[in-house]
Design an enzyme around this catalytic site. Sequence first.
Site, PDB file in Angstrom:
ATOM      1  N   HIS A  85       0.833  -1.211   0.000  1.00 37.16           N
ATOM      2  CA  HIS A  85       0.000   0.000   0.000  1.00 37.16           C
ATOM      3  C   HIS A  85       0.865   1.258   0.000  1.00 37.16           C
ATOM      4  O   HIS A  85       1.892   1.302   0.669  1.00 37.16           O
ATOM      5  CB  HIS A  85      -0.899  -0.001   1.244  1.00 37.16           C
ATOM      6  N   PRO A 167       8.456  19.870  12.328  1.00 34.60           N
ATOM      7  CA  PRO A 167       9.169  19.944  13.606  1.00 34.60           C
ATOM      8  C   PRO A 167      10.388  20.850  13.466  1.00 34.60           C
ATOM      9  O   PRO A 167      10.887  21.072  12.360  1.00 34.60           O
ATOM     10  CB  PRO A 167       9.563  18.500  13.888  1.00 34.60           C
ATOM     11  N   GLY A 180       8.631   9.137   9.445  1.00 34.86           N
ATOM     12  CA  GLY A 180       7.997   9.527   8.201  1.00 34.86           C
ATOM     13  C   GLY A 180       7.101  10.724   8.431  1.00 34.86           C
ATOM     14  O   GLY A 180       7.273  11.481   9.390  1.00 34.86           O
TER      15      GLY A 180
END
Length: 571
Positions: A85, A167, A180
């Site tokens: 996926h 971040p 990720g």
Amino acid sequence: MAQEKRIIECVPNFSEGRDMSIIKQITDDIEAVKGVKLLDVDPGEATNRTVVTFVGEPEAVVEAAFRAARKAGQVIDMRQHHGAHPRMGATDVLPLIPVSGITLEECAALARQLAERMAKEAGIPCYCYEAAAFTPERKNLAVCRQGEYEGLAERLKTPGKQPDFMPTGEAAEEGWKRTGCTAVGARDFLIAVNYNLNTTSTRRANAIAFDVREKGRPVREGHPITGKPKKDENGNTIMKPGTLKCTKAIGWYIDEYGIAQVSMNMTNINVTPLHVAFDEVCRCAQNRGIRVTGTEIVGLVPKRTLIEAGKYFLKKQNRSTGIPEEDIIKIAIKSMGLDDLRPFNPREKVIEYLMEDAEEKGKQKLVDLTVKGFAEETSRESPAPGGGTIAAYMGALGAALGTMVANLSSHKAGWDERCPEFSVWADKGQALMAELLHLVDEDTEAFNRIMAAFGLPKKTDEDKAARSKAIQEATLYAAQVPLQTMKASMLVFDICRAMAEEGNPNSVSDAGVGALAARAAVLGAALNVKINAGSLTDRAVAEPLIAEADAMVAKANDAEQEILRIVEGKL
């Protein structure tokens, strides 16, 4: 009226579908949040991906979503991940979905706040997609996920392609390599449903699916089935749209049942509700000599889906919609054949019921007792349930009687044209009855809060101050609850008055008894307002409560006498 409970659903997809010990660490963090119910965990080995579903009040769900994403970033290393996926993060997608009492726009605002927090506190870069997207192109998940995890390094340093929330700090430069990136968004509730057909033909089922699905079918040259698809000037196939917006559908044959089905995903039930889709599939099937024998709901649905359907079919029958919720749902089940293939239990398929059952597990509610049991429980030496609870129940009985007259009137022979008029009154009565039944238990809970406050420690001055504050807060609440009972019971007079004047004359005495019950509720609840307000030290708060209660008592006495004069005049 009581406000609809605010509930949202969250369906995060985590990039781990083979090691369930990892997934359990994530779901443990979800279940640790009070007010959240974990509904489903669906791992896929080939995709190496797990879809998790949980629901609850918005604040609790957002907190659980944050904890789950943070844990996933700690236990899943995207540098080692491979699966069939598409994916770009340990938590790949994180959608918030409105179920009840909250809008899609509110969910989108919550999703943006969640994405910002994930970046700041968990070091996870986040895109906002679908309804939460900041730009039109990012509504499309595929745009946000372009290049997947392997393409993140380039995207993170390319202006215009960077995540919406990043971040900061040195640790963030390396942290994303493990976690990720996550797409956080908000979308409408999706319902997966299959319509059962009295045929084994996949081709016929597909034809019906193409008739209704939004995408429709290709426009063909010559023969409508075997002809060559027509193209536009850009080489794209020209499509003839189907009749149902926000739906995707195909036809297939199910060996297990020995029938063909139209399988449909409904992506916006505000645009195309389930009952509208059902009727349209029935119409298109009939045009092809086929019958829809029933409906199979895959997964869970919001309660409003079945309530709206039940009311829709009742209105088609020219019947009152102001009947108990359980009866409305039964009409929906029978009308759409939800029990065609197997028994359909709403307690196992409706999100709100699953949450209620989880919250009330082990609890004994007064309204669930038998009439005899309720009376016996009241008679015991414990001080609760007491007068405030009985007052709320009297109000509920008054609303029930007014509603009964409305429903009898709506179905009276020769009054068919007046059914909508009486149905409106019955709907109001059902809502009031539900609110007052809630107050039955709420009044007892208010008393229990006072007892709990008196049980607090009082060893130190700080203890004593905190205890005194808690007692006063609980006492104020114990005065406010019966005041709410009074306000709801006052509205019962409107129904009983209308039914005494306009309703079925054979039931006029029932409207009168309803008014008597409503007055008893108002006067009884007023006594509880006064006794609790009398214990408040802040008289500036207490006196207005007492004054408001006295004013409603006077109005209740007048309303009762007015309705009884109408009733006596017709007896």
